[in-house]
Design an enzyme around this catalytic site. Structure first.
Site, PDB file in Angstrom:
ATOM      1  N   GLY A 195      13.043  -0.628  -2.555  1.00 46.55           N
ATOM      2  CA  GLY A 195      14.254  -0.554  -3.352  1.00 46.55           C
ATOM      3  C   GLY A 195      14.253  -1.486  -4.553  1.00 46.55           C
ATOM      4  N   SER A 227       0.839  -1.194   0.000  1.00 45.25           N
ATOM      5  CA  SER A 227       0.000   0.000   0.000  1.00 45.25           C
ATOM      6  C   SER A 227       0.871   1.240   0.000  1.00 45.25           C
ATOM      7  CB  SER A 227      -0.927   0.013   1.218  1.00 45.25           C
ATOM      8  OG  SER A 227      -0.171   0.096   2.419  1.00 45.25           O
ATOM      9  N   GLY A 228       0.231   2.369  -0.276  1.00 44.23           N
ATOM     10  CA  GLY A 228       0.897   3.661  -0.211  1.00 44.23           C
ATOM     11  C   GLY A 228       0.157   4.574   0.739  1.00 44.23           C
ATOM     12  N   ARG A 229       0.853   5.589   1.233  1.00 40.58           N
ATOM     13  CA  ARG A 229       0.282   6.519   2.191  1.00 40.58           C
ATOM     14  C   ARG A 229       0.789   7.939   1.919  1.00 40.58           C
ATOM     15  NH1 ARG A 229       1.446   1.802   3.921  1.00 40.58           N
ATOM     16  NH2 ARG A 229       3.633   2.249   3.612  1.00 40.58           N
ATOM     17  N   GLY A 264       5.389  -2.183  10.275  1.00 42.84           N
ATOM     18  CA  GLY A 264       4.127  -2.856  10.574  1.00 42.84           C
ATOM     19  C   GLY A 264       4.234  -3.935  11.623  1.00 42.84           C
ATOM     20  N   ASP A 312      12.778   3.050   1.635  1.00 40.22           N
ATOM     21  CA  ASP A 312      11.890   3.056   2.798  1.00 40.22           C
ATOM     22  C   ASP A 312      12.573   2.503   4.045  1.00 40.22           C
ATOM     23  OD1 ASP A 312      11.895   0.420   1.848  1.00 40.22           O
ATOM     24  OD2 ASP A 312       9.749   0.343   1.470  1.00 40.22           O
ATOM     25  N   THR A 313      13.433   1.501   3.869  1.00 41.33           N
ATOM     26  CA  THR A 313      14.140   0.965   5.039  1.00 41.33           C
ATOM     27  C   THR A 313      15.102   1.985   5.617  1.00 41.33           C
ATOM     28  OG1 THR A 313      13.969  -1.245   4.090  1.00 41.33           O
ATOM     29  CG2 THR A 313      15.539  -0.945   5.890  1.00 41.33           C
TER      30      THR A 313
END
Length: 482
Positions: free
Chosen positions: A80, A13-15, A396, A231-232
């Protein structure tokens, strides 16, 4: 009161989130969440970047409108390895490939044969993996798309380009490609040449987090900043660590387990164990191993018509402990098809009790993940020469109390869980630092600890835990997988 907007794109998902900084505390609110739904075409699996761009643009429109005044910045992070190709006029050449597409299975061996696995690792700090950008590009050799391409852009940089009309490639996302020199943080020209990848795709500078890219076309006066685009990397920046040495687990679709170092570990042993040395903020190294994470639970949940995660985890907490265990990185689990049946087959083939209901399947998944967390953390310590006394779980998985407690029990160390939205928090606070609202990574982490204090899980060791871990290690040995 500075206000920043974060676009955080994950594999599921995206936010779009809005963060405001006041008196040393960050307040975060989700403005829009949307599904990231890959598309299976006859020729393979792709990301639908057009749908993602439409959704993130709608989220930014809503976030800017409700703030009442122009935001102080926007940052974009994403997963990535995957990338887009642009033609000479900056136009997208086809929808980007998905890292789970099987076309790269043979190209990983070609990468190692052409440039030498050890030589590539000593230059880029990344072991040969089928998901790497390098493997994907080698798999595209001779394709019309590659012939037309004039520039490669990682996915967060693609969306930034569409938002502003300006291109910038950030270090942390570039470091996932297996084509960035880990020492200089510039493109590894020799590796690119040996692999036969067109060098014109990389004829541009790689920049650190905190650089102003340009203003948003749709919202003049709102700047786009480079953040830790992987993101990491954003999640690790937001680890609320009180000490300089700590273990971390960025827990989502993947489990990325590792240490934050000041220099890479480029030994043959580190390569053989599957550890990457990826760029972090402020010149740090994310020494980590990328393993399968909650993907297993996500796919089981989908097979069960998507009941609430909380209900599944609560039922698993009451299920019998340490019956069947699986290696989360077993190749059979890469495909999304019928995950409960694949888990059952693995247990059956290894002579273990087969999970006979949903609670048992979820318990098997979470216990297996906790065992792999311990295995990976211990390898990271051995390879780096460091010992950590605490493990931070962000992402999460930090919202999964059973996984957090099992990880504490298996590792024998306290687990500090949270923030759940660590990636977005790191994104937001990296922007704050770029504007001068924060001055250092230490101060950034202090803000996280004050604003979103983690939940602590103490380890409860037992003979049953150690017996289960011994069984798990034997399972790895028998399958000859790491």
């Amino acid at each position: 009161m500075p206000v920043f907007l974060a676009v955080d794109l994950g594999a599921e998902s995206g936010r779009v989130l809005r963060g405001s900084l006041r008196d040393g505390r960050l307040t975060v609110r989700e403005v829009r969440r949307f599904v990231n739904r890959p598309v299976a075409l006859p020729q393979g699996l792709h990301w639908d970047v057009l749908a993602l761009f439409a959704d993130l643009s709608a989220g930014l429109d809503a976030a800017v409108s409700e703030s009442g005044s122009p935001a102080d910045g926007v940052g974009i992070d994403a997963w990535g390895n995957d990338f887009a190709l642009l033609d000479r006029d900056g136009r997208l050449i086809g929808n980007p490939w998905h890292y789970r597409d099987p076309r790269t299975r043979a190209s990983t061996a070609l990468v190692a044969a052409r440039a030498g696995a050890g030589a590539i690792y000593r230059t880029t700090g990344t072991p040969p993996l089928p998901i790497n950008t390098a493997s994907q590009l080698v798999a595209m050799e001779g394709s019309p798309q590659l012939e037309m391409a004039r520039r490669l852009v990682m996915l967060p940089d693609l969306f930034g380009y569409w938002l502003t009309g300006r291109l910038a490639t950030e270090q942390t996302i570039a470091s996932t490609s297996q084509l960035l020199d880990v020492a200089t943080r510039t493109w590894a020209v020799d590796v690119i040449d040996k692999l036969g990848i067109p060098p014109r795709l990389f004829d541009f500078e790689v920049v650190p987090a905190g650089v102003r890219v340009g203003g948003l076309r749709a919202h003049p006066g709102v700047p786009l900043w480079t953040v830790a685009g992987h993101d990491t990397a954003s999640a690790v920046a937001a680890v609320p660590a009180a000490a300089p040495t700590f273990g971390y687990i960025s827990s989502g679709t993947w489990s990325l387990v590792g240490l934050e170092l000041t220099a890479p570990v480029l030994t043959d042993a580190a390569m053989a164990a599957g550890f990457s040395n990826e760029a972090g903020v402020d010149g740090t190294i994310r020494f980590l191993r990328n393993g399968t994470g909650l993907w297993l639970l996500q796919r089981c949940r989908a097979a069960w018509d998507s009941p609430p995660y909380a209900d599944l985890v609560a039922a698993a907490a009451d299920a019998p402990a340490f019956r069947g265990l699986v290696d989360p990185d077993d190749p059979r689990f890469v495909s999304p098809a019928d995950m409960p049946a694949r888990i059952a087959a693995s247990c059956r083939e290894t002579g273990q009790p087969v999970p006979d209901d949903r609670a048992a399947v979820v318990r098997c998944i979470l216990e297996s993940l906790a065992c792999k967390h311990r295995w990976t953390l211990e390898r990271a310590e051995e390879l780096s020469g460091l010992r950590v006394d605490v493990v931070h779980i962000v992402g999460g998985g930090a919202a999964n109390p059973l996984l957090c407690q099992l990880t504490a029990d298996l590792t024998g160390r306290p687990v500090l869980a949270g923030p759940v939205e660590a990636t977005a928090v790191g994104n937001l606070l990296t922007q704050a630092r770029a504007t001068g609202a924060l001055t250092s990574l230490t101060e950034l982490r202090d803000v996280v600890a004050r604003s979103l204090p983690p939940r602590r899980f103490e380890p409860h060791g037992s003979d049953a835990v150690e017996t289960a871990y011994t069984r798990f290690c034997a399972l790895l040995d028998s399958g000859d997988r790491i």
